[in-house]
Scaffold this motif. Structure first.
Motif, PDB file in Angstrom:
ATOM      1  N   ALA A 138       0.836  -1.205   0.000  1.00 18.72           N
ATOM      2  CA  ALA A 138       0.000   0.000   0.000  1.00 18.72           C
ATOM      3  C   ALA A 138       0.871   1.256   0.000  1.00 18.72           C
ATOM      4  O   ALA A 138       1.945   1.284   0.591  1.00 18.72           O
ATOM      5  CB  ALA A 138      -0.913  -0.001   1.229  1.00 18.72           C
ATOM      6  N   PRO A 139       0.395   2.313  -0.645  1.00 19.91           N
ATOM      7  CA  PRO A 139       1.157   3.568  -0.661  1.00 19.91           C
ATOM      8  C   PRO A 139       1.171   4.223   0.718  1.00 19.91           C
ATOM      9  O   PRO A 139       0.292   3.951   1.554  1.00 19.91           O
ATOM     10  CB  PRO A 139       0.385   4.429  -1.668  1.00 19.91           C
ATOM     11  N   PRO A 140       2.143   5.072   0.969  1.00 18.65           N
ATOM     12  CA  PRO A 140       2.245   5.728   2.279  1.00 18.65           C
ATOM     13  C   PRO A 140       0.985   6.512   2.669  1.00 18.65           C
ATOM     14  O   PRO A 140       0.637   6.573   3.839  1.00 18.65           O
ATOM     15  CB  PRO A 140       3.446   6.665   2.129  1.00 18.65           C
ATOM     16  N   TRP A 141       0.290   7.088   1.696  1.00 17.01           N
ATOM     17  CA  TRP A 141      -0.907   7.863   2.034  1.00 17.01           C
ATOM     18  C   TRP A 141      -2.009   6.972   2.583  1.00 17.01           C
ATOM     19  O   TRP A 141      -2.825   7.415   3.380  1.00 17.01           O
ATOM     20  CB  TRP A 141      -1.396   8.706   0.867  1.00 17.01           C
ATOM     21  N   TYR A 142      -2.040   5.692   2.182  1.00 22.21           N
ATOM     22  CA  TYR A 142      -3.011   4.753   2.761  1.00 22.21           C
ATOM     23  C   TYR A 142      -2.704   4.542   4.242  1.00 22.21           C
ATOM     24  O   TYR A 142      -3.590   4.586   5.086  1.00 22.21           O
ATOM     25  CB  TYR A 142      -2.987   3.409   2.022  1.00 22.21           C
ATOM     26  N   SER A 143      -1.421   4.308   4.526  1.00 19.02           N
ATOM     27  CA  SER A 143      -1.003   4.099   5.911  1.00 19.02           C
ATOM     28  C   SER A 143      -1.302   5.327   6.762  1.00 19.02           C
ATOM     29  O   SER A 143      -1.765   5.214   7.908  1.00 19.02           O
ATOM     30  CB  SER A 143       0.485   3.750   5.966  1.00 19.02           C
ATOM     31  N   ALA A 144      -1.066   6.506   6.196  1.00 19.35           N
ATOM     32  CA  ALA A 144      -1.363   7.748   6.923  1.00 19.35           C
ATOM     33  C   ALA A 144      -2.862   7.885   7.172  1.00 19.35           C
ATOM     34  O   ALA A 144      -3.292   8.263   8.269  1.00 19.35           O
ATOM     35  CB  ALA A 144      -0.833   8.948   6.145  1.00 19.35           C
TER      36      ALA A 144
END
Length: 141
Positions: free
Chosen positions: A50-56
């Motif tokens: 998953a991209p970092p923005w998903y994690s954020a």
């Protein structure tokens, strides 16, 4: 104004509910093997890809909801804003999980996972509405 008993009940139940989300987040981030081994197949691969923005967005959803529950118990009018931020995080994370990602264990897990996701939305919306109502009544200051 005296604090109504329902505020304590809703606040404590919200805190317990959101601690489940926090536990899930921490168990995944710290890779607690006993927890990760119970995830659907491909769960960790999905999270790692998953991209970092998903994690954020996931972090915002989880932590702001917990903060909202604590703010309810502290009778802070900012509780509604915390639940709104949590909702934003949930929506963004859901867009990735259920729309953008090629494969998602949550989407692929079937009706049970979808029902639980809908329940999260419903509880969060109800907590936001409740916090706003308590602010309008002057219970949250």
């Amino acid at each position: 104004m005296r604090t109504p008993i329902h505020l304590w009940i809703v606040g404590i139940l919200a805190l317990i509910w959101n601690m489940g989300g926090v536990f899930d987040y921490i168990a995944v981030k710290f890779r607690i093997e006993s927890y990760i081994s119970q995830m659907p197949e491909g769960g960790m691969a999905f999270l790692e890809a998953a991209p970092p923005w998903y994690s954020a967005a996931w972090a915002i959803g989880v932590w702001f909801s917990l903060i909202g529950a604590l703010l309810l118990l502290l009778r802070s009018r900012v509780a509604g804003s915390a639940f709104a931020m949590s909702f934003l995080g949930l929506v963004i994370a859901s867009v990735y999980s259920f729309g953008i990602a090629d494969s998602s264990p949550m989407r692929d897990a079937g009706a049970g996972a979808m029902i639980f996701t809908v329940a999260i939305y419903i509880v969060l919306i109800l907590l936001f509405i409740y916090a706003r109502a308590m602010t309008r009544r002057g219970v949250l200051r």
